[in-house]
Design a protein around this motif. Structure first.
Motif, PDB file in Angstrom:
ATOM      1  N   SER A 403      -2.417  -6.704  -0.431  1.00  0.00           N
ATOM      2  CA  SER A 403      -2.071  -5.287  -0.410  1.00  0.00           C
ATOM      3  C   SER A 403      -0.565  -5.065  -0.324  1.00  0.00           C
ATOM      4  O   SER A 403       0.012  -4.318  -1.102  1.00  0.00           O
ATOM      5  CB  SER A 403      -2.749  -4.593   0.778  1.00  0.00           C
ATOM      6  OG  SER A 403      -2.471  -3.215   0.778  1.00  0.00           O
ATOM      7  N   GLY A 428       0.431  -0.819   0.462  1.00  0.00           N
ATOM      8  CA  GLY A 428      -0.892  -0.209   0.383  1.00  0.00           C
ATOM      9  C   GLY A 428      -1.111   0.860   1.428  1.00  0.00           C
ATOM     10  O   GLY A 428      -0.241   1.182   2.235  1.00  0.00           O
ATOM     11  N   HIS A 439      -1.672   2.118  -4.556  1.00  0.00           N
ATOM     12  CA  HIS A 439      -0.539   1.384  -3.992  1.00  0.00           C
ATOM     13  C   HIS A 439       0.762   2.026  -4.485  1.00  0.00           C
ATOM     14  O   HIS A 439       0.778   2.675  -5.533  1.00  0.00           O
ATOM     15  CB  HIS A 439      -0.555  -0.089  -4.413  1.00  0.00           C
ATOM     16  CG  HIS A 439      -1.644  -0.899  -3.784  1.00  0.00           C
ATOM     17  ND1 HIS A 439      -2.935  -0.886  -4.253  1.00  0.00           N
ATOM     18  CD2 HIS A 439      -1.634  -1.750  -2.723  1.00  0.00           C
ATOM     19  CE1 HIS A 439      -3.680  -1.703  -3.507  1.00  0.00           C
ATOM     20  NE2 HIS A 439      -2.907  -2.228  -2.567  1.00  0.00           N
TER      21      HIS A 439
END
Length: 560
Positions: A403, A428, A439
């Motif tokens: 992420s 993220g 994102h």
């Protein structure tokens, strides 16, 4: 100035220090000066904290970039003073730090909904992270500003190999080196040997006892170019690239002395490696060397502002200043005129880097008056004083199962004319910067001109992101598992180029630094500390303060 809120006159009207702009440098200085007992008035013409370091919603970011990339309007006539003959009034203007602003929305149905778009906290100065052991963290801990901000670790770091999309992991520990499948056994052994030499040198340098047998890097090697020392350690090009650009975070091609803007010495390279190594494991909740503030980089200046407010600093947002007040006889600085017309006085003044003296005002000043305001005169832009920045809102991640990640493309890795490294930071929703299904991607590179910088960013984007096509999101999901279509889709994009302005001490009037082209805040913090020492006279920045419990314990010991 009819859109100003109906502020009552400020009281008091005299301070030790007036600061205009709530960027990182200005906020550190406000907190430090307030902690030392100085009376501080902290103003910002914006309706938010952070200035050029703010984290904004998409509508606010769009408005800020567009409004700050246009030529400034002519200054309005100054309001009448209570006694116009008291001081010489020097008009101030705002110059734009931003150019070539280009903002594109690819999914208007989602991002044009203001309720949705305001769920983003987008950094104006990205990409930017903090090393766990860098000076900005130390300063936050020392000042107590860390109580007002929370961080999470960046999951992984990668170095991009070429335009094919290959990403090589940056090893941050012995275990990571041996887990890395992209490195051969010989490469792993050479890298381990190199890190052992560096760690042994650092241990010997920090030891108070002289050990004749300790492994150290020679003085001759320490003064040589870092890239030559890496070659001397027999490190292959792939490993050298990871160390130079993924750990030491250098901008320019270290193998080309002609085009390199800064050929790093080994002693400086070792210092950067030391920062990286000591950052790993410093905090129990940080997996690697890098951390990022929840809700965005704008939380950092706000943390220092909150600390300053606790110490008595007075804050007023949405309050521009329109003029300087100089003594007519001596030309010395005396105060400022607010947009409301009120005159406020101080011994010292620190201004946002975009505030300058109007050329018409300069032409009428004496030499002494010009010397007083010299730091506010715009300097000619020389080469390599700009940074191109990009922001993308994307669907899905550029790296599966990751992420938050940093990606660095070394010079010439994407195309032969790429003169500087390109840094890409993906964040993220766990950091509260975007909705759960998206994102935010930040990109930057230092550049000589706008076209060069934007071309480099677009090259990196095309490597990481799927080209936008006139298809809806449902049709894309059908080919989600197709390797050729696995790249994330861009929903919104901004490109812009920012001028780099260094802070400057000018006696009574000083200017703060703009966001620089670095990944962390060390140079900005260093500039703020130096400015504080010049302003206050060498007094320690954020003296160690005792908590109420410690003060009670000390009092009890004295009674005994």
């Amino acid at each position: 100035m009819g859109d100003l809120p109906p502020y009552p006159p400020l009281d008091p009207t005299t301070y030790d220090l007036i600061i205009v702009g709530t960027g990182v440098s200005e906020s550190i200085l406000a907190a430090a000066a307030s902690s030392s007992g100085s009376s501080v008035l902290h103003l910002d013409p914006n309706p938010f904290y952070g200035s050029h370091f703010a984290s904004l919603s998409l509508p606010d970011l769009t408005t800020f970039l567009h409004s700050n990339s246009l030529p400034p309007p002519p200054p309005p006539p100054p309001p009448p003073s209570h006694d116009p003959s008291d001081f010489l009034s020097v008009d101030l203007v705002n110059r734009s730090l931003y150019s070539s602003v280009e903002i594109t929305t690819f999914e208007s149905s989602i991002l044009d909904d203001e309720r949705y778009s305001r769920r983003f906290n987008v950094d104006l100065c990205g990409p930017r992270v903090l090393f766990c052991a860098d000076e900005s963290i130390n300063l936050m801990l020392k000042s107590g500003s860390n109580n007002y901000v929370e961080f999470k670790s960046v999951d992984a770091s990668f170095v991009g190999g070429d335009s094919s999309g290959e990403l090589r992991s940056v090893p941050d520990s012995r275990a990571a080196i041996f887990r890395d499948k992209s490195l051969g056994l010989q490469e792993k052994n050479l890298l381990m040997k190199f890190f052992k030499v560096v760690q042994a040198h650092l241990a010997a340098a920090s030891s108070t006892e002289i050990d004749e047998t300790a492994v150290t890097i020679t003085d001759e090697d320490m003064e040589s170019p870092f890239v030559e020392f890496l070659a001397k350690m027999c490190l292959p090009p792939k490993i050298k690239s990871i160390i130079l650009y993924g750990i030491a975070m250098l901008d320019y091609d270290q193998d080309n002395a002609e085009t390199c803007g800064n050929l790093l010495k080994t002693k400086e390279g070792v210092a950067r490696l030391a920062l990286y190594i000591t950052s790993i494991g410093r905090f129990s909740n940080a997996l690697g060397a890098l951390i990022y503030p929840i809700y965005g980089q704008g939380e950092i200046p706000q943390a220092f502002c909150r600390r300053a407010a606790v110490k008595g600093c007075i804050y007023v947002l949405r309050m521009p200043i329109t003029a300087l007040l100089l003594d007519k006889e001596t030309g010395d600085y005396k105060g400022v005129r607010l947009a409301t017309g009120q005159e406020i006085f101080s011994q010292k003044l620190i201004l946002d880097p975009c505030i300058t003296v109007g050329l018409e005002s300069m032409s009428s000043l004496t030499d002494q008056q010009k010397e007083t305001v010299r730091v506010l005169v715009p300097k000619a832009i020389s080469s390599k004083e700009r940074v191109a920045r990009g922001i993308c809102i994307i669907r899905s991640s550029v790296k599966a199962d990751v992420s938050n990640a940093l990606v660095v493309y070394p010079p010439k890795s994407l195309f032969p004319e790429q003169l500087a490294a390109i840094r890409v930071l993906q964040l993220g929703s766990g950091l509260a910067v975007c909705p759960a299904d998206m994102h935010v991607l930040y990109l930057s590179t230092v550049c000589d001109n706008d076209d060069q910088g934007k071309a480099a960013l677009l090259s990196a984007m095309s490597t990481l992101i799927k080209p936008q096509v006139p298809e809806n999101l449902q049709s894309e999901s059908v080919v989600e598992n197709d390797p050729a279509e696995a790249k994330p889709t861009v929903l919104w994009r901004a490109l812009y180029v920012q001028e780099l302005v260094k802070g400057e001490f000018g006696g009574s009037i000083s200017s703060a630094s703009s966001p620089d082209g670095n990944l962390n805040y060390n140079e900005i913090v260093k500039s703020a500390v130096e400015l504080y020492e010049q302003l206050i006279g060498g007094e320690e920045l954020f003296k160690e303060e005792k908590t109420p419990e410690e003060e009670n314990d000390a009092g009890a010991e004295n009674e005994d």
